[in-house]
Design a protein around this motif. Structure first.
Motif, PDB file in Angstrom:
ATOM      1  N   MET A  91     -41.686   4.817 -14.914  1.00  0.00           N
ATOM      2  CA  MET A  91     -42.655   4.996 -16.000  1.00  0.00           C
ATOM      3  C   MET A  91     -42.014   4.689 -17.351  1.00  0.00           C
ATOM      4  N   GLY A  92     -40.753   5.091 -17.533  1.00  0.00           N
ATOM      5  CA  GLY A  92     -40.068   4.769 -18.779  1.00  0.00           C
ATOM      6  C   GLY A  92     -39.915   3.277 -18.968  1.00  0.00           C
ATOM      7  N   TYR A  93     -39.622   2.575 -17.879  1.00  0.00           N
ATOM      8  CA  TYR A  93     -39.456   1.119 -17.983  1.00  0.00           C
ATOM      9  C   TYR A  93     -40.777   0.446 -18.335  1.00  0.00           C
ATOM     10  N   LEU A  94     -41.885   0.994 -17.829  1.00  0.00           N
ATOM     11  CA  LEU A  94     -43.195   0.448 -18.185  1.00  0.00           C
ATOM     12  C   LEU A  94     -43.418   0.531 -19.700  1.00  0.00           C
ATOM     13  N   VAL A  95     -43.036   1.649 -20.299  1.00  0.00           N
ATOM     14  CA  VAL A  95     -43.154   1.790 -21.756  1.00  0.00           C
ATOM     15  C   VAL A  95     -42.243   0.795 -22.452  1.00  0.00           C
ATOM     16  N   TRP A  96     -41.023   0.651 -21.971  1.00  0.00           N
ATOM     17  CA  TRP A  96     -40.058  -0.291 -22.565  1.00  0.00           C
ATOM     18  C   TRP A  96     -40.587  -1.728 -22.491  1.00  0.00           C
ATOM     19  N   GLN A  97     -41.127  -2.112 -21.348  1.00  0.00           N
ATOM     20  CA  GLN A  97     -41.614  -3.479 -21.183  1.00  0.00           C
ATOM     21  C   GLN A  97     -42.837  -3.766 -22.067  1.00  0.00           C
ATOM     22  N   TYR A  98     -43.695  -2.748 -22.235  1.00  0.00           N
ATOM     23  CA  TYR A  98     -44.949  -2.956 -22.983  1.00  0.00           C
ATOM     24  C   TYR A  98     -44.974  -2.154 -24.285  1.00  0.00           C
ATOM     25  N   HIS A  99     -43.806  -1.935 -24.890  1.00  0.00           N
ATOM     26  CA  HIS A  99     -43.776  -1.086 -26.084  1.00  0.00           C
ATOM     27  C   HIS A  99     -44.575  -1.675 -27.244  1.00  0.00           C
TER      28      HIS A  99
END
Length: 412
Positions: free
Chosen positions: A205-213
């Motif tokens: 979930m954290g990576y999803l935020v990082w990818q679509y920040h």
């Protein structure tokens, strides 16, 4: 920044391996060991196991935020995430279960099933919102959750599916091993796989935020350069509150500080800034209330010099002020005495005598306090009562002899 980010679907093995590296692996093993053995003891053990699971959740949120800021290595545990965030997450999970249940009872099983499906789809968005905002109101806001899901699009649904795959894999592995292993080992592997799934899912979930920040209007701090330390929640709080105080918004600054101190353990600089803001407002009651809390933090940090300075300051506001623990008060009184702060040592000994008039240590306090009274040339009137009370408490002949000698020295 987003042009250089590898899409999550191109690094799927990394999510499965994340809990098996470095700090995360150490945490995985330690939590597994502690939870497994705590669960063996009924009642108290179960309570302890529950608290350990909350600690694991706390670390999982740290991992989510670290990954959302572009840091692919697991963070060293500093628990910047407040206790309130973990409690709100538990409430979020309960809401996700109770709302479909109530809808099913009121409107029929089909409606309840659809609501449960919707809750399951939106739960990652709610978890992300809670981690970023630390607000349950935001995490339960349907408009906010829909904006996260709709802005990311199909990749969001892919993450929901991957999260389910991770949870299913952990449950399936646990079920297979549970049939082959004895009870204690089966419990340990079940805990291990559950923690693995928790850490892997939150990293995803954290990576999803990082990818679509950029899509989510989230500004990440970015990966750390070699040797750089991450910003802490306390350092950001200090900078924000200092700016508020400088602009004259002391009440707002105090509100921020009060919420943080109530919600979690903060570093000493935060306590010091809070006291400075309270002094600007002239809030004597709040200064005294906070002094006990800060004094305990100073004692734990073994900062006796600052602890004595705080006690001296607090005694001017309330002559009966003392540490929570009698042992701490006695030790700090001796520290003040050996450091040449005889006035403070005497004040603290007086406080001990007044607060614990029947304590077994009273004769020793009375001897020291009366000796300091004599050396400082103060009125010996109260010392008479201290020594008399001390003599009535002890049957030790040597101690009674010393108390008598002290009465003679004081001319009583």
């Amino acid at each position: 920044m987003s042009d250089r980010i590898v899409p999550f679907w191109n690094r799927l093995p990394a999510f499965a391996l994340y809990p098996l590296k470095g700090v995360t692996l150490a945490s995985l093993l330690v939590f597994t060991f502690l939870i497994t053995f705590a669960s063996l003891a009924p009642f108290i053990g179960w309570l302890l196991a529950g608290l350990l699971w909350l600690g694991a959740l706390k670390q999982a949120f740290e991992m989510l935020l670290a990954t959302a800021n572009g840091r692919m290595d697991a963070p060293v545990v500093n628990f910047d995430i407040g206790n309130g965030t973990v409690i709100r997450y538990v409430l979020l999970q309960l809401t996700a279960l109770l709302v479909p249940l109530l809808l099913g009872l009121l409107l029929g099983p089909l409606v309840g099933l659809l609501a449960l499906l919707m809750m399951g789809v939106l739960l990652p968005a709610a978890t992300i919102g809670l981690a970023i905002s630390e607000s349950l109101r935001v995490a339960l806001n349907p408009d906010y959750l829909w904006r996260i899901a709709s802005r990311i699009g199909w990749p969001y649904l892919a993450v929901v599916g991957l999260s389910l795959v991770i949870q299913y894999s952990a449950a399936n592995a646990d079920a297979l091993l549970a049939r082959a292993l004895p009870g204690l080992l089966a419990n340990a592997t079940g805990t291990l796989f559950s923690l693995w799934a928790l850490f892997a899912t939150f990293h995803l979930m954290g990576y999803l935020v990082w990818q679509y920040h950029e899509t989510l209007n989230f500004t990440p701090e970015g990966p750390l350069t070699p040797g750089e330390l991450p910003k802490t929640r306390d350092s950001e709080l200090l900078a924000r509150v200092e700016a508020l105080i400088a602009s004259g918004e002391v009440d707002v600054a105090l509100s921020h500080l009060r919420d943080e101190i109530r919600d979690r353990a903060v570093d000493l600089p935060v306590h010091e800034l809070y006291r400075r803001a309270l002094k600007l407002k002239g809030d004597r009651k709040a200064l005294l209330d906070h002094a006990k809390l800060m004094l305990q933090a100073l004692i734990v940090a073994k900062q006796d010099r600052k602890a004595l300075a705080l006690i001296r300051e607090s005694l001017q506001l309330d002559p009966t002020f003392s540490p929570f623990e009698l042992e701490d008060a006695e030790r700090l009184a001796q520290t003040a005495l050996h450091g040449g702060q005889t006035d403070l040592a005497l004040a603290m000994l007086k406080g001990l005598i007044d607060a614990h008039p029947r304590h077994v240590r009273l004769p020793h306090w009375a001897l020291q306090a009366s000796d300091l009274t004599l050396r400082r040339g103060e009125d010996p009137g109260r010392a008479k009562q201290w020594l008399s009370d001390a003599e009535s408490l002890t049957a030790d002949d040597e101690l009674r002899r010393r108390l008598g000698a002290q009465r003679v020295a004081l001319g009583l």
